[in-house]
Design a protein around this motif. Structure first.
Motif, short mmCIF file in Angstrom:
data_model
loop_
_atom_site.label_atom_id
_atom_site.label_comp_id
_atom_site.label_asym_id
_atom_site.label_seq_id
_atom_site.Cartn_x
_atom_site.Cartn_y
_atom_site.Cartn_z
N THR A 42 0.84 -1.21 0.00
CA THR A 42 0.00 0.00 0.00
C THR A 42 0.87 1.26 0.00
OG1 THR A 42 -0.20 0.03 2.41
CG2 THR A 42 -1.95 -1.11 1.20
N ILE A 43 2.06 1.15 0.60
CA ILE A 43 2.98 2.29 0.61
C ILE A 43 3.65 2.45 -0.76
CG2 ILE A 43 5.01 3.31 1.73
CD1 ILE A 43 4.42 1.59 4.19
N THR A 44 4.13 1.34 -1.31
CA THR A 44 4.89 1.43 -2.56
C THR A 44 4.00 1.71 -3.77
OG1 THR A 44 4.78 -0.99 -2.73
CG2 THR A 44 6.78 -0.06 -1.79
N MET A 45 2.77 1.22 -3.75
CA MET A 45 1.88 1.49 -4.89
C MET A 45 1.47 2.96 -4.89
SD MET A 45 1.59 -1.27 -6.74
CE MET A 45 0.20 -0.95 -7.84
N ALA A 46 1.38 3.57 -3.68
CA ALA A 46 0.99 4.98 -3.59
C ALA A 46 2.15 5.89 -3.98
CB ALA A 46 0.52 5.29 -2.17
N ASP A 47 3.39 5.43 -3.75
CA ASP A 47 4.55 6.28 -4.05
C ASP A 47 5.70 5.41 -4.60
OD1 ASP A 47 6.54 8.18 -4.23
OD2 ASP A 47 6.91 8.26 -2.06
N PRO A 48 5.58 5.00 -5.87
CA PRO A 48 6.60 4.11 -6.44
C PRO A 48 8.01 4.72 -6.40
CG PRO A 48 4.71 4.26 -7.90
CD PRO A 48 4.49 5.27 -6.82
N GLU A 49 8.10 6.01 -6.66
CA GLU A 49 9.43 6.63 -6.71
C GLU A 49 10.12 6.63 -5.36
OE1 GLU A 49 9.23 10.46 -8.54
OE2 GLU A 49 8.63 9.61 -10.48
N GLY A 50 9.31 6.63 -4.30
CA GLY A 50 9.89 6.64 -2.95
C GLY A 50 10.27 5.25 -2.44
N ALA A 51 9.92 4.23 -3.22
CA ALA A 51 10.10 2.85 -2.73
C ALA A 51 11.55 2.49 -2.40
CB ALA A 51 9.50 1.85 -3.73
N VAL A 69 2.34 -8.27 -6.29
CA VAL A 69 1.43 -7.47 -7.14
C VAL A 69 1.83 -7.46 -8.62
CG1 VAL A 69 0.72 -5.95 -5.26
CG2 VAL A 69 2.74 -5.36 -6.61
N GLY A 70 2.86 -8.23 -8.98
CA GLY A 70 3.40 -8.12 -10.34
C GLY A 70 2.77 -9.04 -11.38
N ARG A 81 1.56 0.63 -13.30
CA ARG A 81 2.68 -0.11 -13.87
C ARG A 81 3.95 0.13 -13.06
NH1 ARG A 81 1.29 1.67 -19.02
NH2 ARG A 81 2.98 3.18 -19.00
N LEU A 82 4.22 1.42 -12.81
CA LEU A 82 5.42 1.77 -12.05
C LEU A 82 5.33 1.23 -10.63
CD1 LEU A 82 6.05 5.45 -13.22
CD2 LEU A 82 7.17 3.36 -14.01
N GLY A 83 4.13 1.26 -10.06
CA GLY A 83 3.94 0.76 -8.70
C GLY A 83 4.26 -0.72 -8.59
N ARG A 84 3.80 -1.49 -9.58
CA ARG A 84 4.10 -2.94 -9.56
C ARG A 84 5.59 -3.20 -9.67
NH1 ARG A 84 0.43 -6.64 -12.99
NH2 ARG A 84 2.29 -6.67 -14.29
N GLU A 85 6.24 -2.45 -10.58
CA GLU A 85 7.69 -2.64 -10.77
C GLU A 85 8.45 -2.26 -9.51
OE1 GLU A 85 9.86 -2.60 -13.92
OE2 GLU A 85 8.27 -3.44 -15.17
N ALA B 39 9.41 7.83 -22.88
CA ALA B 39 10.39 7.94 -21.79
C ALA B 39 10.44 6.69 -20.91
CB ALA B 39 10.07 9.16 -20.94
N GLU B 40 9.26 6.14 -20.59
CA GLU B 40 9.24 5.00 -19.66
C GLU B 40 9.94 3.78 -20.26
OE1 GLU B 40 5.32 3.93 -18.40
OE2 GLU B 40 6.03 2.08 -17.47
N SER B 41 9.61 3.46 -21.53
CA SER B 41 10.27 2.30 -22.12
C SER B 41 11.73 2.59 -22.41
CB SER B 41 9.53 1.80 -23.37
OG SER B 41 9.07 2.84 -24.16
#
Lengths: 114, 174
Positions: A42-51, A69-70, A81-85, B39-41
């Motif tokens: 729940t934390i990482t999906m809300a803020d992927p960049e901060g993970a 979640v992937g 997408r970014l959240g899953r990664e 950009a993302e890919s």
């Protein structure tokens, strides 16, 4: 640190309680001073960049619990997408640090590391 | 030896695939199937390139038609990934759809015959219950069927979970 992963509702929380943790020791989706963090995703999906920055703090936990979640179709929405990664990559890092990694499937724990 | 690697997004398939390829001698071929959509890919492609930079890979860009690849000499091929290849073969830029199942089977097999080893990366796209369009469901079905056929034909199959390889079939190369 023990990393506990598995699908939503796969029995992760019951497994953590079986290790002897009381509900009051389990933080749900918030980083505080409790020994167990549950619902990391729940934390990482809300803020992927901060993970990635969460790693240091998470290493100090006794147990970290995260949904896998992937799987499934890659979402069209970029944030999901970014959240899953980001969640997956953080879990790879946590698994490297963890003394033990346990995966829950249908309530059955399988130790995949340690 | 042919190895299939599966797992969800961000589970460590690429880095495990590259560590497997490093067990085999040169030449090492990287068949890149990802189309750049911005950009993302680009970032993802750059991240993968950086991972391969010091590992002696020669990159072959092949978004479709992997059957046209001619390897000058055997070696080890890392094809990444079957999910992109299937999407690229199935849908063109205008959104037209065709059934790519037989073509992909034929072409990946042809590539495999030229290589000493093939590492094929795929993804588990069938594990959710979203309400997708008919077309997306056909994609999920096609990729699932391809995964099953290659898993049956290959020597080893691993699922990556948090970077940890779970053996589903066969064993790791020495």
């Amino acid at each position: 640190m023990i990393l506990v992963i598995g699908a939503r509702a796969s029995g992760k929380r019951a497994y953590v309680e079986s290790l002897g943790y009381a509900p009051g020791q389990i933080a749900d989706g918030v980083l505080d001073d409790k020994p167990v963090l549950y619902n990391l995703q729940t934390i990482t999906m809300a803020d992927p960049e901060g993970a990635p920055a969460l790693l240091e703090c998470l290493k100090t936990k006794e147990v970290v619990v995260c949904d896998e979640v992937g799987s499934g179709v890659i979402p069209l929405e970029k944030a999901r997408r970014l959240g899953r990664e980001a969640t997956g990559r953080l879990c790879c890092q946590l698994a490297k640090e963890a003394a033990k990694v346990v995966r829950l499937v249908a309530g059955i724990p399988t130790v995949i590391k340690g | 030896m042919n190895i299939l690697l599966t797992g969800g997004s961000g589970c460590g398939k690429s880095s495990f695939a590259e560590s497997l390829v490093m067990k085999f001698p040169l030449p090492r071929w990287y068949v890149a199937t990802m189309q750049s959509y911005g950009a993302e890919s680009e970032m993802k492609i750059a991240r993968h390139r950086a991972m391969r930079a010091t590992k002696g890979f020669e990159t072959i860009e092949s978004q479709t038609d992997v059957g046209k690849i001619r390897l000058p000499r055997g070696g080890t091929v890392l094809l990444e990934c079957l999910c992109n290849l299937t999407a690229n073969e199935m849908f063109d830029a205008e959104g037209n759809e065709r059934d790519p199942y037989e073509k992909i089977l034929r072409e990946v097999r042809a590539l495999s015959r030229q290589a000493d080893n093939l590492i094929l990366v795929t993804n588990d796209v069938g594990s959710d219950a979203e309400d997708y369009s008919e077309s997306t469901l056909r994609y999920v079905d096609t990729l699932g069927r391809l995964n099953a056929v290659f898993a049956a034909e290959f020597d080893a199959v691993f699922e990556l979970v948090c970077g940890i390889p779970i053996c589903l079939k066969g064993e790791l190369p020495q």
